[in-house]
Design a protein around this motif. Structure first.
Motif, PDB file in Angstrom:
ATOM      1  N   GLU A 251       0.815  -1.107   0.195  1.00  0.00           N
ATOM      2  CA  GLU A 251       0.184   0.084  -0.074  1.00  0.00           C
ATOM      3  C   GLU A 251       0.709   1.323   0.075  1.00  0.00           C
TER       4      GLU A 251
ATOM      5  N   LEU B 153      -5.152   3.359   2.860  1.00  0.00           N
ATOM      6  CA  LEU B 153      -6.010   3.477   1.556  1.00  0.00           C
ATOM      7  C   LEU B 153      -7.256   2.725   1.586  1.00  0.00           C
ATOM      8  N   ALA B 154      -7.277   1.392   2.110  1.00  0.00           N
ATOM      9  CA  ALA B 154      -8.475   0.714   2.007  1.00  0.00           C
ATOM     10  C   ALA B 154      -9.701   1.509   2.681  1.00  0.00           C
TER      11      ALA B 154
ATOM     12  N   ARG C  17     -10.918   4.322   0.592  1.00  0.00           N
ATOM     13  CA  ARG C  17     -11.816   4.069  -0.495  1.00  0.00           C
ATOM     14  C   ARG C  17     -13.208   3.947  -0.001  1.00  0.00           C
ATOM     15  N   GLU C  18     -13.380   3.303   1.028  1.00  0.00           N
ATOM     16  CA  GLU C  18     -15.020   3.536   1.474  1.00  0.00           C
ATOM     17  C   GLU C  18     -15.375   4.660   1.553  1.00  0.00           C
TER      18      GLU C  18
ATOM     19  N   ALA D 132     -14.430   7.515   0.243  1.00  0.00           N
ATOM     20  CA  ALA D 132     -14.195   8.084  -0.811  1.00  0.00           C
ATOM     21  C   ALA D 132     -15.363   8.107  -1.711  1.00  0.00           C
ATOM     22  N   GLU D 133     -15.948   6.633  -1.713  1.00  0.00           N
ATOM     23  CA  GLU D 133     -17.434   6.262  -2.200  1.00  0.00           C
ATOM     24  C   GLU D 133     -18.389   7.082  -1.676  1.00  0.00           C
TER      25      GLU D 133
ATOM     26  N   LEU E 282      -1.751   8.708  -6.913  1.00  0.00           N
ATOM     27  CA  LEU E 282      -2.058   8.418  -5.383  1.00  0.00           C
ATOM     28  C   LEU E 282      -1.315   9.566  -4.349  1.00  0.00           C
TER      29      LEU E 282
ATOM     30  N   ALA F   1     -11.281  12.260  -2.850  1.00  0.00           N
ATOM     31  CA  ALA F   1     -12.039  10.758  -3.236  1.00  0.00           C
ATOM     32  C   ALA F   1     -11.638  10.484  -4.704  1.00  0.00           C
TER      33      ALA F   1
ATOM     34  N   VAL G 126      -8.155   8.801  -4.420  1.00  0.00           N
ATOM     35  CA  VAL G 126      -8.181   7.610  -3.878  1.00  0.00           C
ATOM     36  C   VAL G 126      -8.949   6.284  -4.514  1.00  0.00           C
ATOM     37  N   LEU G 127     -10.020   6.739  -5.282  1.00  0.00           N
ATOM     38  CA  LEU G 127     -10.744   5.766  -6.162  1.00  0.00           C
ATOM     39  C   LEU G 127     -10.060   5.557  -7.681  1.00  0.00           C
ATOM     40  N   SER G 128      -9.442   6.641  -8.117  1.00  0.00           N
ATOM     41  CA  SER G 128      -8.895   6.173  -9.475  1.00  0.00           C
ATOM     42  C   SER G 128      -7.518   6.683  -9.718  1.00  0.00           C
TER      43      SER G 128
END
Length: 117
Positions: free
Chosen positions: A18, A39-40, A43-44, A46-47, A76, A102, A105-107
């Motif tokens: 990571e 990061l994991a 991601r939650e 960020a969604e 990132l 967000a 983090v997602l893309s």
């Protein structure tokens, strides 16, 4: 038994790879802006942030013009607050950096430096 060890090794390998969590490194700025340490987890969050952004007229406009202002590639390690400056003052609000975090983090992808020739 073997399958269980294999699955467990996948999660441990992901944690070691990571970005921003190597020894001595602080979490990525985009991760911190989302109130997360990993990061994991980011991601939650960020969604959730992007779901809310799509309901806000200012944030929706920001998302519509994202590629025009910033380009198609997010990394990132990009600084969301710095990227926010690519938008005019009337296109930004107090949530702009968080929405951009967000998106990162997602893309976003890991920045790779090309070897010298």
């Amino acid at each position: 038994m073997v399958l269980r060890r294999f699955v467990r090794s996948l999660f441990h390998a992901e944690a070691r790879r990571e970005p921003g969590l190597l020894l001595g490194e602080a979490p990525l700025k985009a991760v911190r802006l989302l109130g997360a340490k990993r990061l994991a987890e980011a991601r939650e969050r960020a969604e959730h942030a992007l779901r809310g952004a799509r309901r806000c007229a200012c944030c929706r406009g920001l998302l519509e013009h994202l590629h025009d202002r910033i380009g198609s590639t997010l990394f990132l390690d990009d600084d969301p607050e710095q990227l926010a400056r690519a938008f005019d003052a009337e296109e930004r609000d107090g949530f702009t950096a968080r929405v951009l975090a967000a998106c990162i983090v997602l893309s976003g992808r890991e920045r790779v430096v090309a070897p010298a020739l």
